[in-house]
Design an enzyme around this catalytic site. Structure first.
Site, PDB file in Angstrom:
ATOM      1  N   GLU A 159       0.878  -1.158  -0.005  1.00  0.00           N
ATOM      2  CA  GLU A 159      -0.041  -0.018   0.056  1.00  0.00           C
ATOM      3  C   GLU A 159       0.920   1.173  -0.072  1.00  0.00           C
ATOM      4  O   GLU A 159       2.164   1.228   0.175  1.00  0.00           O
ATOM      5  CB  GLU A 159      -0.982  -0.016   1.206  1.00  0.00           C
ATOM      6  CG  GLU A 159      -0.089   0.085   2.552  1.00  0.00           C
ATOM      7  CD  GLU A 159      -1.130   0.608   3.796  1.00  0.00           C
ATOM      8  OE1 GLU A 159      -1.294   1.648   3.479  1.00  0.00           O
ATOM      9  OE2 GLU A 159      -1.179  -0.172   4.757  1.00  0.00           O
ATOM     10  N   LYS A 203      -5.144  -3.367  14.454  1.00  0.00           N
ATOM     11  CA  LYS A 203      -4.622  -2.352  15.442  1.00  0.00           C
ATOM     12  C   LYS A 203      -5.374  -2.402  16.775  1.00  0.00           C
ATOM     13  O   LYS A 203      -6.529  -2.397  16.808  1.00  0.00           O
ATOM     14  CB  LYS A 203      -4.772  -0.831  14.969  1.00  0.00           C
ATOM     15  CG  LYS A 203      -3.842  -0.559  13.604  1.00  0.00           C
ATOM     16  CD  LYS A 203      -4.065   0.688  13.180  1.00  0.00           C
ATOM     17  CE  LYS A 203      -3.213   0.887  11.818  1.00  0.00           C
ATOM     18  NZ  LYS A 203      -3.866   0.135  10.682  1.00  0.00           N
TER      19      LYS A 203
END
Length: 771
Positions: A93, A228
């Site tokens: 990404e 996360k």
């Protein structure tokens, strides 16, 4: 219902079920079923290409991506080679570059991660949108550009893609957009830092990352450090299950929480080896599940874990106070955590991304080895197209839409072959040519590029004995020849062994097979010839009367409108010495070539094609960019009159449209010269060729060269004589000759050979012709 009726109904149901089962079993074992549901195979060397039945082919034609969207996608050279030749590849990404860390740390990290991927023999494909174009694979300069742009780049998820591309903006791809683009081009392993997920309090805010829904739609394996810890990990795993996403943790029973390997949440599945992960991906592809996979890699032991966890909790509370929501929450929290930890969290972030790159690269390599292995992962069944060793196997794409994209992007002979074949073709003579060594490579440097039309000329002649009559069937003969001005010029250059590229389009119909086969037969490169899905190959269908004159004709040329700047820009033309274009292409494409000519100092040659199409160039910018033009007399006069009509040139001398008046032809030539064109090469049939140009002292110079000496009764066909003259003249110019040598000593002999041939371009045109 009485007992008797009930018994009768039960017996009837049993009988129906029995015969239905027989029918179903018969169908599942039938050739029809095996044919219809046979796996899609794409193997170059053995030329195995199957679509299943015609019904599935029709469904495929209606359902796969339209190639228009691919004109806005650019593959780097490295990525293109990897996809074509089946090399291991990993996507990366770009949001981590623009929004994840400051410059120059972001730039250095991006290069380091790519270097890690390459160290395993795998190709990295960093994905981003630069100035509206989707890039699959970035150069070092492009990575530097994105790193310096930083947060001015638009953080681009699926919902933002259309806006960013339509506005010509620069966007860094999030996990969701990267998953989408990876699957679109056939990249099956994607490495990132951490996944998005279900935010805490999502039951009221409905804040769920698009990463999760995109994983449910695309069969890509995402290698990350889990989710996360700022998110609700348990709800995220539940949501992934709903989306049909397979989740595994590498070497642990506990699902990691990005910065730390301990989340307190049990992982749905555990795999302990790289090979197991590769087999998971392979099986997902083989079963065509279409949904993605997550391989969560626990980060290495970190002495700062407690400090980071505390900083995360404090930052989450602060985000609530500051009212941070949506896509802004992750960058905000990462920045706050980095500040609170004195940069330790950023160091951990960089390290875990590198660790994920190591694991993801190995998975990709093992996965590609599985594809190239004769045996399946379980060693009990052959891999589709198996038995081919090493790099001889190009790739097996189970997703037909991906395969179609790659065919259209590469614009190679393989594409024509695949679109024409439905298993063994029943159309004899239309099986596409075998791939030659000159497979399409958009990054090869060419000395000369020809952009224009490839046309099938179908000419019908009635028998003189039976005569000709309209509105009824006439006995006669039909000849089929490969033509098109651009194609003819390209063929001449190919016969003269010039390093040339021909850019054009054909349809996905049976006629394109004839065209592609002709390229193979005459060793004419089709590297730049693409296939326009849903369009028809250009055909000129002429019916002559019994005197040999044209009675009626139909021209099917709409496909040339699709030779757009976006399509042409897929090829590297910047190193060319000469760009040639014919009148078939759209005006905007002519403007694009004119701009390229000026910016790169490349000479431009225009071949008008027809009277109607010749006036397309009558725009000041295009006219003044052209070095050479080669009209016939009618085309010359049409262009001249259009220039005057538009008021581009004021010409006070008396001028008329008499094509047989040489002085009149000279006056029309002057108008073109004054409009900015440097050399006018007017083809005048039996009267020869007139060269007109302006000397440095301002004097107009005219030179007349004789036509080929061929008696009328010896002329076989005039079609292609002018194109042959142009092609051989260009050849001579590139050898270093001036036009006064090129036209009579090279152009004229080639025109003569064409007049004596049944083909538009004579097979006798070769280098030895000039010795």
């Amino acid at each position: 219902m009485n007992t008797k009726n009930t018994i009768i109904l039960i017996i009837f149901s049993i009988i129906i079920s029995y015969f239905s089962k027989i029918g179903i079993d018969y169908y599942f074992s039938s050739d029809e079923f095996k044919e219809r549901y046979s796996l899609f195979e794409y193997v170059v060397k053995d030329k195995i290409i199957k679509f299943g039945s015609n019904r599935d082919r029709d469904l495929f034609d209606r359902s796969h991506y339209n190639e228009e969207i691919f004109y806005n996608i650019k593959l780097s050279k490295e990525v293109e080679d990897a996809l074509r030749f089946g090399k291991p590849i990993v996507s990366l990404e770009s949001t981590i570059i623009s929004h994840g860390m400051p410059f120059p740390q972001n730039y250095e990290t991006a290069l380091e991660v790519e270097s890690i991927v390459r160290s395993y023999g795998v190709v990295p494909a960093t994905i981003a949108i630069l100035n509206g174009t989707i890039h699959i694979g970035l150069t070092e300069k492009e990575i530097h550009y994105l790193a310096t742009v930083g947060k001015d780049a638009i953080k681009t998820s699926r919902r933002d893609i259309a806006m960013v591309t339509s506005m010509g903006k620069t966007g860094s791809t999030t996990v969701s957009a990267t998953i989408l683009f990876s699957n679109l081009v056939g990249i099956k392993v994607f490495v990132t830092g951490g996944l998005g997920g279900v935010h805490r309090g999502a039951e009221t805010s409905l804040d769920i990352s698009a990463d999760l829904t995109e994983l449910g739609k695309n069969g890509v394996m995402v290698v990350s450090a889990g989710v996360k810890s700022i998110l609700d990990i348990q709800k995220t795993l539940e949501y992934l299950e709903t989306q049909g996403v397979t989740v595994v943790t590498y070497g642990s029973d506990e699902f990691p929480a990005f910065f730390t390997k301990h989340s307190g949440v049990k992982t749905p599945n555990r795999l302990d080896t790289i090979d197991q992960c590769a087999k998971l991906l392979y099986s997902n592809q083989l079963l065509q599940l279409k949904s993605g996979m997550v391989v969560a890699v626990p980060p290495r032991d970190n002495e700062h874990s407690e400090l980071i966890d505390r900083a995360i909790k404090e930052s989450i509370e602060q985000s609530k106070v500051d009212g941070i929501l949506g896509k802004d929450i992750t960058p905000y929290l990462l920045k706050k955590v980095n500040e609170k930890t004195g940069g330790k969290s950023l160091e951990s972030n960089i390290e875990l991304v590198k660790n994920n790159a190591r694991i993801g690269s190995q998975i990709s390599k093992h996965y590609y080895n599985l594809l190239k292995n004769k045996q399946s992962p379980t060693s009990t069944a052959s891999v589709v197209g198996g038995g081919i060793k090493g790099d001889e196997l190009v790739f097996n794409y189970f997703d037909q839409r991906v395969n179609t994209f790659l065919q259209n992007y590469f614009n190679s002979l393989l594409a024509a072959e695949t679109l024409l074949l439905n298993g063994p073709s029943k159309l004899k003579g239309l099986n596409g040519p075998k791939p030659n060594k000159r497979l399409a490579d958009n990054h090869i440097e060419y000395d000369i590029v020809v952009v224009g039309g490839a046309v099938i000329d179908m000419i019908s002649h009635p028998f003189k004995k039976s005569g000709f009559q309209m509105e009824t069937s006439n006995p006669g003969a039909i000849s089929i020849k490969m033509g098109g001005v651009g194609r003819n010029v390209a063929e001449v250059l190919s016969r003269l062994q010039m390093n040339s590229l021909f850019i054009s389009l054909v349809g996905d119909d049976v006629h394109s097979g004839l065209m592609m086969e002709s390229f193979q037969t005459m060793n004419l490169s089709s590297n730049g010839v693409g296939i326009k899905v849903g369009s028809k190959t250009a055909i000129y269908n002429a019916i002559m009367n019994d005197r040999g004159d044209l009675a009626v004709a139909i021209a099917q040329m709409d496909i040339f409108d699709e030779i757009t700047p976006s399509y042409i820009s897929k090829f590297d033309l910047t190193s060319s010495k000469l760009l040639v274009f014919d009148g078939n292409i759209p005006t905007e494409s002519m403007t694009y070539l004119a701009q390229l000519s000026r910016s790169k100092g490349i000479k431009l040659w225009f071949e008008p094609t027809s009277v109607y199409k010749s006036s397309k160039i009558v725009e000041p910018f295009i006219l003044s960019s052209i070095t050479y033009i080669s009209p016939n007399r009618d085309e010359l006069i049409k262009i001249s009159n259009e220039i005057i009509k538009k008021g581009l040139i004021k010409f006070e001398n008396i001028i008329n449209n008499d094509i047989n008046d040489l002085e009149n032809i000279k006056k029309h030539s002057i108008i073109l010269i004054e409009s900015g064109i440097k050399y006018i090469i007017t083809k005048m049939g039996s009267k020869g060729v007139l060269l007109a140009y302006k000397k440095d002292d301002g004097e107009f110079k005219f030179e007349l060269f004789s036509a080929p000496e061929v008696p009328d009764n010896k002329i076989v066909d005039v079609t292609g004589a002018g194109d042959s003259l142009v092609g051989c003249t260009i050849y001579s110019i590139l050898l270093g000759h001036n036009l006064t040598t090129a036209i009579p000593q090279y152009g004229t002999p080639c025109a003569k050979e064409s007049l004596l041939s049944t083909n538009p371009v004579s097979p006798n045109i070769k280098i030895s012709l000039f010795k």
